[in-house]
Scaffold this motif. Structure first.
Motif, PDB file in Angstrom:
ATOM      1  N   ALA A 108       0.820  -1.211   0.000  1.00 31.76           N
ATOM      2  CA  ALA A 108       0.000   0.000   0.000  1.00 31.76           C
ATOM      3  C   ALA A 108       0.856   1.264   0.000  1.00 31.76           C
ATOM      4  CB  ALA A 108      -0.936  -0.002   1.209  1.00 31.76           C
TER       5      ALA A 108
ATOM      6  N   GLN B  42       0.782   3.939  -3.027  1.00 32.20           N
ATOM      7  CA  GLN B  42       0.397   5.319  -2.781  1.00 32.20           C
ATOM      8  C   GLN B  42       1.456   6.283  -3.294  1.00 32.20           C
ATOM      9  OE1 GLN B  42      -2.545   6.272  -1.641  1.00 32.20           O
ATOM     10  NE2 GLN B  42      -1.981   8.418  -1.911  1.00 32.20           N
TER      11      GLN B  42
ATOM     12  N   SER C  86       0.810   8.922  -6.269  1.00 30.71           N
ATOM     13  CA  SER C  86       0.907  10.345  -5.934  1.00 30.71           C
ATOM     14  C   SER C  86       1.735  11.132  -6.938  1.00 30.71           C
ATOM     15  CB  SER C  86       1.500  10.516  -4.533  1.00 30.71           C
ATOM     16  OG  SER C  86       2.866  10.121  -4.508  1.00 30.71           O
TER      17      SER C  86
ATOM     18  N   ARG D  26      -9.533  -1.529  -1.112  1.00 28.56           N
ATOM     19  CA  ARG D  26      -9.346  -0.164  -0.610  1.00 28.56           C
ATOM     20  C   ARG D  26      -8.014   0.411  -1.111  1.00 28.56           C
ATOM     21  NH1 ARG D  26     -11.868   2.457   3.440  1.00 28.56           N
ATOM     22  NH2 ARG D  26     -12.815   0.527   4.222  1.00 28.56           N
ATOM     23  N   MET D  27      -6.976  -0.425  -1.149  1.00 24.14           N
ATOM     24  CA  MET D  27      -5.676   0.018  -1.644  1.00 24.14           C
ATOM     25  C   MET D  27      -5.773   0.425  -3.114  1.00 24.14           C
ATOM     26  SD  MET D  27      -2.102  -2.128  -1.817  1.00 24.14           S
ATOM     27  CE  MET D  27      -2.869  -3.347  -2.888  1.00 24.14           C
ATOM     28  N   HIS D  28      -6.467  -0.378  -3.919  1.00 26.29           N
ATOM     29  CA  HIS D  28      -6.666  -0.026  -5.324  1.00 26.29           C
ATOM     30  C   HIS D  28      -7.414   1.295  -5.451  1.00 26.29           C
ATOM     31  CE1 HIS D  28      -5.433  -3.459  -7.944  1.00 26.29           C
ATOM     32  NE2 HIS D  28      -5.397  -4.091  -6.788  1.00 26.29           N
ATOM     33  N   TRP D  29      -8.404   1.482  -4.618  1.00 27.39           N
ATOM     34  CA  TRP D  29      -9.213   2.703  -4.673  1.00 27.39           C
ATOM     35  C   TRP D  29      -8.379   3.933  -4.345  1.00 27.39           C
ATOM     36  CZ3 TRP D  29     -12.489   5.057  -0.382  1.00 27.39           C
ATOM     37  CH2 TRP D  29     -13.316   6.062  -0.879  1.00 27.39           C
ATOM     38  N   THR D  30      -7.591   3.869  -3.259  1.00 20.57           N
ATOM     39  CA  THR D  30      -6.763   5.012  -2.882  1.00 20.57           C
ATOM     40  C   THR D  30      -5.667   5.277  -3.905  1.00 20.57           C
ATOM     41  OG1 THR D  30      -5.375   3.567  -1.517  1.00 20.57           O
ATOM     42  CG2 THR D  30      -7.196   4.706  -0.422  1.00 20.57           C
ATOM     43  N   ALA D  31      -5.290   4.242  -4.683  1.00 19.68           N
ATOM     44  CA  ALA D  31      -4.280   4.421  -5.729  1.00 19.68           C
ATOM     45  C   ALA D  31      -4.885   4.907  -7.037  1.00 19.68           C
ATOM     46  CB  ALA D  31      -3.529   3.114  -5.965  1.00 19.68           C
ATOM     47  N   GLY D  32      -6.190   5.141  -7.049  1.00 22.42           N
ATOM     48  CA  GLY D  32      -6.815   5.727  -8.226  1.00 22.42           C
ATOM     49  C   GLY D  32      -7.556   4.765  -9.123  1.00 22.42           C
TER      50      GLY D  32
ATOM     51  N   GLU E 166     -18.899   3.958   0.710  1.00 20.66           N
ATOM     52  CA  GLU E 166     -17.689   4.782   0.646  1.00 20.66           C
ATOM     53  C   GLU E 166     -17.334   5.170  -0.790  1.00 20.66           C
ATOM     54  OE1 GLU E 166     -14.320   3.801   3.110  1.00 20.66           O
ATOM     55  OE2 GLU E 166     -15.516   2.319   4.211  1.00 20.66           O
ATOM     56  N   VAL E 167     -17.246   4.184  -1.652  1.00 17.31           N
ATOM     57  CA  VAL E 167     -16.871   4.465  -3.042  1.00 17.31           C
ATOM     58  C   VAL E 167     -18.036   5.069  -3.808  1.00 17.31           C
ATOM     59  CG1 VAL E 167     -15.901   3.464  -5.144  1.00 17.31           C
ATOM     60  CG2 VAL E 167     -15.265   2.534  -2.923  1.00 17.31           C
TER      61      VAL E 167
END
Length: 728
Positions: free
Chosen positions: A615, A619, A623, A652-658, A690-691
């Motif tokens: 993660a 990230q 970024s 969730r990791m995929h989501w935060t990475a875009g 959330e998404v």
């Protein structure tokens, strides 16, 4: 090197089958209540679903702010004479819909966006004169075998998908263009966005430069490279402006055109266009360049030198970055090493209160004063020879007065070759009057740089003066640049982190030896074979201090590892990501490692970080603008596989990475379908709450997540979905 080192932690080849199993389970679970659809009905269902998706994606694009690229004219911010223009809507549909029908997993595919602004290259002969004609260029290219291979394109599609894509009842669906498959089974797909109206290059303004830059920014993540078809008269002005507007650029942007239209029997347009496509698609030269007559020139270093020769452009003070002959030769040691620790962005304004003044004998003080009157904020002065100016007190006083009130004056030579200097007294007087040295910049670059620097309203005046005397995009050569390196968007590269000291002495000696050897262009063995192998080993171990020792002062450029020789192989950035070497990844990004390079599985470093569940690294890469190299369907399959196992942390990791958690797999399953099918309530809650994905998407057979949950007997998921407004 151990082949298992680079093994995918979750076999990408198994993902489609996992999704197929999920679809089969869903079909089996509902077989008692549904009659299987016939092949013809399935095809009709797919056609309807394809048309619906086209409409949904267009509406979504408008919602996300892409609307100006589709229909609304770009609003001028600089020039009142700017002619509003727009891009064709059908090209957007084609790029984001028809490409999804292609099976991009069967071959190594690069995608290039072509922006057609106008110019001779796409003109048509009418009544003995060349005129721009809307939609003519695309039609001409489709009938030019060397520029488009319909069989190559069709080989990437099933018969059903080909029927869908060519069914005119679904609307205007233009398939992409495909070059004939080249050596190494590599395929290049490209799409053409055509501006309306098409312009002669003499009508181009700074607003057009901003518009082109903005459109590249909108499509940056989807394409591997960009080609701009442009008239030759002001091509260098556009290339220079784009080189400054596209900050932290990590992909090739190549401007080209021709002296004779591409459709004519004897035309330089075909070779120029074909060469630009190949370089943009297969060679990651992360700069804005001009390609003409088999040479790739740095865009802010070239100038037009001939009105009627095919060899119409020259780069007097910078050698070509690449030459095309029997082989493609990219001189990687000349390519700027991009600093990928900052995310790509598009600067959205220029200052047009700048002017170009060429010195001539008997020029009067009154004329200079007129040129320096408000609202002029910047002047490019083309002086004699090595930067010499008449020793005329009144003229020098006018320059000094303008400099004192904040007007930036940059001195360049009228000569094509060589920089300005202060070796003569007639050159020293300009420096004493506050005039800044422009080194060996060509006029087009000097004017564009001045417009760019002056548009940075948050920069103090003295800061702007310093930036004008530094090379920001390789546009000039100066003593400081040789010792300190090229600036990246106003900042020097960050210092190297604290070095490790536990590396074996033998590797120390090898690194030191190779650093000496690589300084000689003729010794290619070390640069092309030993250095990459050592760098890969260092990436695995994470010893970035030894990597710096290997690279410092040598011709070896990390961009080399994304050349044709190494394309689609595991490079140091991929290996560092595969082993979780976050510090090494940061170092490699600073040194210019290609952030968007793909390995043999078409994975970027971000894909590898996501696959191994790192993660922090994911990230970091996201970024700075990292993106997946997989197709939308491949990414959708991976997300569905995670949803099938209930792996909320990875989703969730995929989501935060875009990653877009609305993507579908090959059966049009979304992660919400799969999570509902397997009864993973925590994943369903995450996606809906959330998404905020759409709660009622339909799969290939027209089934919603709620229907799948009911058929499978997942009562808790069914109860939750029934509370959502979409099912009310």
């Amino acid at each position: 090197m151990d082949p298992e080192v680079f093994a995918d932690s979750s076999n990408s080849g198994a993902v489609p089958s996992e999704s197929n199993e999920a679809a089969a389970a869903a079909t089996g679970s509902s077989s008692s209540s549904q009659t299987p659809m016939s092949p013809s009905k399935v095809l009709q269902s797919r056609k309807k679903e394809f048309g619906d998706r086209m409409a949904r994606m267009l509406a979504e694009a408008q919602h996300r702010g892409r609307v100006h690229s589709l229909s609304a004219p770009f609003q001028s911010t600089i020039d009142q004479n700017y002619q509003p223009k727009q891009l064709k809507k059908f090209n957007f549909t084609m790029a984001f819909q028809a490409m999804e029908l292609l099976d991009l997993t069967l071959t190594k595919v690069s995608k290039v966006l072509v922006l057609y602004t106008g110019g001779t290259i796409g003109m048509k002969s009418e009544n003995g004169a060349y005129v721009p004609v809307a939609n003519y260029l695309g039609d001409a290219i489709r009938h030019t075998k060397v520029l488009h291979d319909n069989q190559c394109l069709r080989s990437l599609m099933t018969e059903d998908d080909w029927e869908i894509a060519t069914d005119t009842s679904l609307g205007a669906v233009d398939l992409p263009f495909a070059l004939p498959t080249s050596v190494g089974n590599r395929t290049l797909l490209y799409v053409i966005y055509e501006y309306e109206p098409l312009l002669d290059s003499s009508d181009m303004t700074m607003d057009d430069h901003l518009r082109i830059a903005a459109d590249i920014g909108l499509e940056y993540d989807f394409f591997d490279g960009f080609v701009i078809l442009h008239g030759t008269d002001t091509m260098c002005y556009t290339a220079s402006a784009l080189s400054f507007l596209l900050e932290n650029l990590g992909k090739p942007v190549i401007v080209t055109g021709s002296q004779i239209p591409i459709i004519e029997c004897r035309s330089d347009g075909r070779d120029n266009f074909l060469g630009a496509l190949i370089l943009a698609g297969f060679y990651c030269v992360p700069e804005v360049c001009v390609f003409f007559h088999n040479e790739l020139l740095r865009g802010n270093r070239c100038t037009k030198i001939s009105t009627n020769d095919f060899d119409a452009f020259a780069s007097p003070n910078c050698n070509p970055l690449a030459k095309l002959g029997i082989d493609v030769h990219v001189y990687w040691h000349r390519v700027l090493g991009a600093d990928h620790t900052r995310k790509f962005r598009v600067h959205d304004t220029l200052c047009n209160q700048v002017i170009l003044l060429r010195l001539f004998p008997s020029m009067t003080t009154q004329l200079i004063c007129e040129f320096l009157k408000p609202p002029i904020r910047g002047l490019v002065l083309q002086s004699y020879g090595a930067g010499n100016f008449p020793i005329n007190d009144s003229m020098l006083a006018a320059l000094r007065e303008a400099s004192d009130r904040g007007v930036l004056v940059v001195n360049i030579s009228q000569c094509q070759r060589g920089p300005v200097s202060v070796i003569y007294r007639t050159g020293q007087v300009l420096a004493e009057a506050g005039v800044l040295s422009g080194a060996d910049m060509v006029p087009e670059a000097a004017l564009s740089k001045l417009a760019y620097v002056l548009s940075k309203e948050d920069w103090p005046l003295e800061h702007k003066r310093r930036k004008l005397q530094r090379s920001l995009r390789g546009e000039a050569t100066s003593v400081a640049d040789f010792s300190e390196g090229v600036e990246q968007d106003g900042e020097r590269r960050a210092p190297i982190d604290q070095a490790r000291t536990d590396q074996p002495a033998l590797l120390d000696r090898m690194c030191a030896h190779l650093s000496d050897q690589c300084a000689f262009a003729g010794i290619t063995l070390s640069r092309d074979y030993f250095a990459p192998a050592l760098l890969n080993a260092l990436a695995v171990s994470g010893h970035f201090d030894r990597a710096e020792q290997l690279l410092r002062g040598s011709e070896f450029n990390l961009a080399t590892l994304n050349s044709g020789k190494y394309k689609f192989r595991a490079g140091p950035l991929h290996l560092a990501a595969a082993h979780g070497r976050t510090d090494m990844v940061r170092y490699l990004l600073r040194r210019g490692a290609a952030l968007h390079a793909k390995d043999e599985r078409c994975r970027t470093a971000l894909d590898i970080a996501l696959d191994r569940g790192d993660a922090e690294l994911a990230q970091l890469l996201a970024s700075v603008g990292g993106a997946s190299g997989r197709s939308l369907a491949q990414t959708g399959s991976r997300l569905n596989a995670l949803a099938a196992t209930g792996d909320l942390a990875s989703l969730r990791m995929h989501w935060t990475a875009g990653s877009d958690l609305r993507l579908t797999d090959y059966n049009r399953f979304t992660p919400l379908h799969t999570a509902a099918l397997h009864g993973h309530l925590h994943v369903v809650r995450f996606l809906c709450r959330e998404v905020r994905v759409p709660a009622k998407p339909l799969d290939l057979l027209g089934r919603s997540p709620l229907q799948l949950a009911r058929d499978r007997g997942c009562d808790t998921v069914t109860a939750f979905l029934e509370t959502l407004p979409d099912y009310a």
